[in-house]
Design an enzyme around this catalytic site. Structure first.
Site, PDB file in Angstrom:
ATOM      1  N   LEU A 229       0.814  -1.211   0.000  1.00 52.00           N
ATOM      2  CA  LEU A 229       0.000   0.000   0.000  1.00 52.00           C
ATOM      3  C   LEU A 229       0.850   1.264   0.000  1.00 52.00           C
ATOM      4  O   LEU A 229       1.686   1.467   0.895  1.00 52.00           O
ATOM      5  CB  LEU A 229      -0.922  -0.005   1.228  1.00 52.00           C
ATOM      6  CG  LEU A 229      -1.819   1.219   1.402  1.00 52.00           C
ATOM      7  CD1 LEU A 229      -2.787   1.339   0.234  1.00 52.00           C
ATOM      8  CD2 LEU A 229      -2.568   1.151   2.727  1.00 52.00           C
ATOM      9  N   ASP A 230       0.637   2.101  -1.020  1.00 52.51           N
ATOM     10  CA  ASP A 230       1.274   3.421  -1.130  1.00 52.51           C
ATOM     11  C   ASP A 230       2.802   3.347  -1.075  1.00 52.51           C
ATOM     12  O   ASP A 230       3.461   4.284  -0.608  1.00 52.51           O
ATOM     13  CB  ASP A 230       0.758   4.359  -0.029  1.00 52.51           C
ATOM     14  CG  ASP A 230      -0.720   4.673  -0.182  1.00 52.51           C
ATOM     15  OD1 ASP A 230      -1.207   4.653  -1.323  1.00 52.51           O
ATOM     16  OD2 ASP A 230      -1.387   4.921   0.829  1.00 52.51           O
ATOM     17  N   GLN A 231       3.378   2.266  -1.547  1.00 53.15           N
ATOM     18  CA  GLN A 231       4.830   2.121  -1.542  1.00 53.15           C
ATOM     19  C   GLN A 231       5.405   1.887  -2.932  1.00 53.15           C
ATOM     20  O   GLN A 231       6.574   1.533  -3.078  1.00 53.15           O
ATOM     21  CB  GLN A 231       5.237   0.953  -0.616  1.00 53.15           C
ATOM     22  CG  GLN A 231       4.897   1.198   0.843  1.00 53.15           C
ATOM     23  CD  GLN A 231       5.359   0.064   1.736  1.00 53.15           C
ATOM     24  OE1 GLN A 231       6.457  -0.460   1.592  1.00 53.15           O
ATOM     25  NE2 GLN A 231       4.508  -0.333   2.674  1.00 53.15           N
TER      26      GLN A 231
END
Length: 328
Positions: A229-231
């Site tokens: 997530l969001d990486q």
């Protein structure tokens, strides 16, 4: 690292992990005199994904026959196989995923209508029906795949992405996490915009997180989507000063940040469509920085505001002292 260009044919294989998948596909290609230039494969949560870029210029069959053979092999192996030849990408197709916030979708439509987007927006998919009127304004099909709570039907999502032959999937403030089954099928073809300067403040309520941590500079990030997530690899970012009023609320940051979210997302889309960015070891870089006018970070004017001294070990006193010791 092989520099993948659009002269290569792209083959994507996704399905339940099993032994022998790679060997079966590569053997089929070898028998048809197709050379593999690049191969990337991974397994996440039992889902197998392989992306190959191959040279089909000397293959001993037609494009139609290769599609048919790979589809037949995929059915035998229980996996999905997608083939995209260079000519298939002359006009790229964008699928936009949305929830309720309209600003990013509106910016995409405006860029498309003005001719500034080098692709067609051919479908909008939402997990709520709120933005259907905006899609209708631009005569673009809208599909709501969410239930009454906004939970999306990902099988329907995959069917729609295949039906509309999406080259690029844009998450225009789509407030749901995509499963590995979707992400793996469209590796490096999904772009998201997040309201923080990642890797700071991932996840929900990023503007609230920024206020609670007392940051002085906040921002937004457009990035490729991965199963973490969001990486995913960062493409573009924008920053702004956080108002110093004691009564500043997340909504105040949201009003400042939303135009920048749209701007960063549009630039990331443009860079992707023009094939100006490449992903290597989890980071993006310009393919040809000498020939590109793109600026992945802050405006170049910022460089003029950064002082060039002092730097550790280069101060005048230290330099003079070292010269004195050398003379002695």
């Amino acid at each position: 690292m092989v520099v993948v260009t659009r002269e290569f044919t792209e083959i994507t294989v996704v399905g339940e992990d099993d032994t022998g998948l790679i060997a079966e596909v590569t053997s089929l290609l070898f028998e048809r005199s197709i050379n593999i230039e690049d191969l990337d494969q991974a397994v996440r949560e039992g889902v197998f994904r392989m992306t190959m870029h191959v040279d089909t210029s000397d293959m001993v069959c037609t494009e139609g026959k290769l599609r048919e053979d790979l589809n037949d092999l995929g059915e035998d192996l229980g996996v999905d196989v997608k083939v995209r030849f260079p000519a298939d990408r002359e006009t790229q197709q964008i699928a936009v995923l949305v929830t309720k916030e309209s600003h990013c979708l509106e910016a995409i439509f405006e860029a498309w209508a003005s001719g500034d987007l080098d692709a067609d927006v051919n479908v909008v998919i939402g997990n709520h029906p709120d933005l259907e009127p905006l899609a209708e304004k631009y005569d673009v099909p809208f599909h709501n795949i969410g239930d009454e709570n906004g939970n999306p039907d990902e099988e329907q999502l995959l069917e729609l992405l295949a039906e509309y032959d999406a080259d690029l999937i844009v998450l225009a403030r789509y407030m749901r996490i995509l499963s590995p089954s979707v992400v793996f099928r469209y590796e490096s073809q999904i772009i998201n915009v997040h309201p923080s300067l990642l890797p700071a403040f991932p996840g929900a309520e990023a503007y609230l997180q920024a206020l609670e941590e007392g940051v002085r500079i906040a921002g937004v990030t457009a990035h490729y989507v991965t199963t973490d997530l969001d990486q995913g690899p960062i493409i573009t970012q924008r920053a702004f000063n956080v108002p110093q009023d004691s009564d500043t609320e997340p909504e105040d940051l949201r009003k400042i940040g939303q135009p920048l979210e749209a701007e960063a997302l549009l630039e990331a889309i443009d860079l992707h469509l023009r094939d100006e960015v490449a992903v290597h070891r989890g980071r993006t870089k310009l393919r040809n920085p000498e020939e590109s006018s793109a600026q992945l970070g802050a405006p170049k004017e910022l460089n003029d505001l950064v002082p060039d001294r002092p730097i550790d070990g280069l101060g005048e006193f230290v330099a003079e002292h070292e010269e004195t010791e050398a003379d002695d």
